[in-house]
Scaffold this motif. Sequence first.
Motif, short mmCIF file in Angstrom:
data_model
loop_
_atom_site.label_atom_id
_atom_site.label_comp_id
_atom_site.label_asym_id
_atom_site.label_seq_id
_atom_site.Cartn_x
_atom_site.Cartn_y
_atom_site.Cartn_z
N SER A 166 0.80 -1.16 0.02
CA SER A 166 -0.07 -0.21 0.09
C SER A 166 1.01 1.15 -0.03
O SER A 166 0.67 2.13 -0.85
N THR A 167 2.08 1.21 0.87
CA THR A 167 2.82 2.41 1.00
C THR A 167 3.56 2.47 -0.38
O THR A 167 3.57 3.84 -1.12
N GLY A 168 3.97 1.63 -0.98
CA GLY A 168 4.54 1.58 -2.54
C GLY A 168 3.71 2.37 -3.41
O GLY A 168 4.34 2.86 -4.48
N ALA A 169 2.48 1.92 -3.67
CA ALA A 169 1.41 2.44 -4.37
C ALA A 169 1.32 3.84 -4.02
O ALA A 169 1.16 4.64 -5.24
N VAL A 170 1.44 4.31 -2.87
CA VAL A 170 1.01 5.74 -2.60
C VAL A 170 2.47 6.39 -3.42
O VAL A 170 2.57 7.46 -4.17
N TYR A 171 3.50 6.07 -2.96
CA TYR A 171 5.00 6.69 -3.48
C TYR A 171 4.84 6.53 -5.05
O TYR A 171 5.29 7.87 -5.61
N GLU A 172 4.30 5.47 -5.56
CA GLU A 172 4.36 5.71 -7.01
C GLU A 172 3.23 6.51 -7.59
O GLU A 172 3.54 7.18 -8.80
N ARG A 173 2.14 6.81 -6.97
CA ARG A 173 1.38 7.68 -7.32
C ARG A 173 1.73 9.32 -7.50
O ARG A 173 1.38 9.90 -7.96
N LEU A 174 2.55 9.52 -6.26
CA LEU A 174 3.10 10.78 -6.02
C LEU A 174 4.39 11.05 -7.01
O LEU A 174 4.94 12.13 -7.28
N GLY A 175 4.69 9.95 -7.80
CA GLY A 175 5.77 10.22 -8.89
C GLY A 175 6.99 9.38 -8.98
O GLY A 175 7.86 9.59 -9.64
N ALA A 176 7.11 8.42 -7.75
CA ALA A 176 8.41 7.59 -7.74
C ALA A 176 8.43 6.76 -8.81
O ALA A 176 7.57 6.11 -9.38
N THR A 177 9.73 6.67 -9.63
CA THR A 177 9.81 5.70 -10.69
C THR A 177 10.68 4.52 -10.26
O THR A 177 10.92 3.63 -11.12
N SER A 178 11.36 4.59 -9.09
CA SER A 178 12.17 3.46 -8.67
C SER A 178 12.08 3.40 -7.07
O SER A 178 12.31 4.50 -6.47
N LEU A 179 11.71 2.26 -6.47
CA LEU A 179 11.13 2.09 -5.14
C LEU A 179 12.46 1.46 -4.21
O LEU A 179 12.38 0.18 -4.47
N ASN A 180 13.04 2.01 -3.30
CA ASN A 180 13.90 1.39 -2.28
C ASN A 180 13.37 0.79 -1.11
O ASN A 180 12.43 1.12 -0.51
N ALA A 181 13.06 -0.71 -1.30
CA ALA A 181 12.07 -1.53 -0.12
C ALA A 181 13.00 -1.54 1.07
O ALA A 181 14.21 -1.26 1.17
N SER A 182 11.99 -1.58 1.91
CA SER A 182 12.60 -1.79 3.50
C SER A 182 13.76 -2.91 3.32
O SER A 182 13.30 -3.94 2.75
N THR A 183 14.80 -2.69 4.03
CA THR A 183 15.81 -4.01 3.99
C THR A 183 15.47 -4.97 4.59
O THR A 183 16.13 -6.19 4.33
N ASP A 184 14.48 -4.96 5.51
CA ASP A 184 14.21 -6.31 6.18
C ASP A 184 13.00 -7.16 5.86
O ASP A 184 12.45 -7.96 6.61
N LEU A 185 12.45 -6.67 4.59
CA LEU A 185 11.36 -7.58 3.98
C LEU A 185 11.69 -8.88 3.40
O LEU A 185 12.67 -9.19 2.62
N THR A 186 10.75 -9.94 3.55
CA THR A 186 11.05 -11.19 3.06
C THR A 186 10.85 -11.18 1.74
O THR A 186 10.11 -10.35 1.16
N THR A 187 11.26 -12.47 0.95
CA THR A 187 10.91 -12.35 -0.48
C THR A 187 9.44 -12.46 -0.92
O THR A 187 8.86 -11.77 -1.77
N ALA A 188 8.50 -13.01 0.10
CA ALA A 188 7.23 -13.05 -0.11
C ALA A 188 6.53 -11.50 -0.07
O ALA A 188 5.70 -11.05 -0.77
N GLN A 189 7.11 -10.73 0.99
CA GLN A 189 6.68 -9.41 0.90
C GLN A 189 7.07 -8.42 -0.03
O GLN A 189 6.63 -7.64 -0.56
N LEU A 190 8.30 -8.94 -0.80
CA LEU A 190 8.77 -8.43 -2.09
C LEU A 190 7.81 -8.53 -3.04
O LEU A 190 7.46 -7.84 -3.83
N ALA A 191 7.56 -9.77 -3.20
CA ALA A 191 6.60 -9.99 -4.09
C ALA A 191 5.20 -9.34 -3.98
O ALA A 191 4.48 -8.94 -4.96
N GLN A 192 4.63 -8.93 -2.83
CA GLN A 192 3.52 -8.04 -2.53
C GLN A 192 3.62 -6.85 -3.12
O GLN A 192 2.82 -6.32 -3.59
#
Length: 296
Positions: A166-192
């Motif tokens: 949900s946060t990633g979708a907000v950043y993208e709507r505001l204009g982000a073209t490349s998204l730095n994921a939080s460093t502690d996410l699992t691969t399943a959370q990265l898939a989300q």
Amino acid sequence: MTTGQGTLPRQTRFTDGARFRIEIPSCEGPDVFKAVLSEAAEHDIRIDRISQGSGIMMLTDTEIREMVRLGAEHHIEVNLFLGPRGGWDIGAQAATTGSAAGVARGSQAVEACVAEAGRAVGLGIRSLLVADLGVLSVLGELKAAGELPAELALKTSVLLPLPNASTGAVYERLGATSLNASTDLTTAQLAQLRTACTAALDVYVEVPDDQGGFVRYYDVPEIVREAAPVHLKLGVRNAPNLYPCGRHLLALATDLGRERVRRAALMLRLLTELAPELAERPDPVTPPADLAVPAP
């Protein structure tokens, strides 16, 4: 209730067909950039993006122009950090919580970030690193209005937490073209995140100590499968913080730049061993459309 997931078709490759690209962070000026290029040639690997963390305001115009030249010559995206930032400001919150380290405190700081963006763009930079939500929104609006180049990449910083789709979708709507994921996410959370966002994800494979210090080389095949298109970032654990960098830290910054490239070579060797079908990537003659190479 929506969580921001499952609403977009999944994009699995960059425009040139690559599933992943390699980013070398903390490239704190042209001398470090040259050392990174030298080390990459020694290991015969291609670097796609370098990013800088001290901020545009810590570079002279001559230094930025040289980084622009090197990026254009070698088809490498040059991503520069916007400042000022809360962690260096007079406020106390950033001293007690890392989540405030990248904020722009007050309207004057937002205006300063926008001014630095304009300065960098005027010198040829086409990729900016953004750590404040309000600054991201303003830059996105300036791009939409044609006051900044349409091809300008806006990459969110690891200092701007991205813990869920949900946060990633907000950043993208505001204009982000490349998204730095939080460093502690699992691969399943990265898939989300990938399910909710079309922008490329930026994922640390080895994480600086002040962002968790994780070492995830054996996770790389699954990260590529689940997060592509993804920038694989190589930090160095057990290394001092360089920011703000300068001549007094040049030798250290150069050594760390070389070591990040060496870490990238180690990562690629392991990826080739574990998942050779994922390790292959094209070598385009001209820069792909979604690589924000500088424009001298």
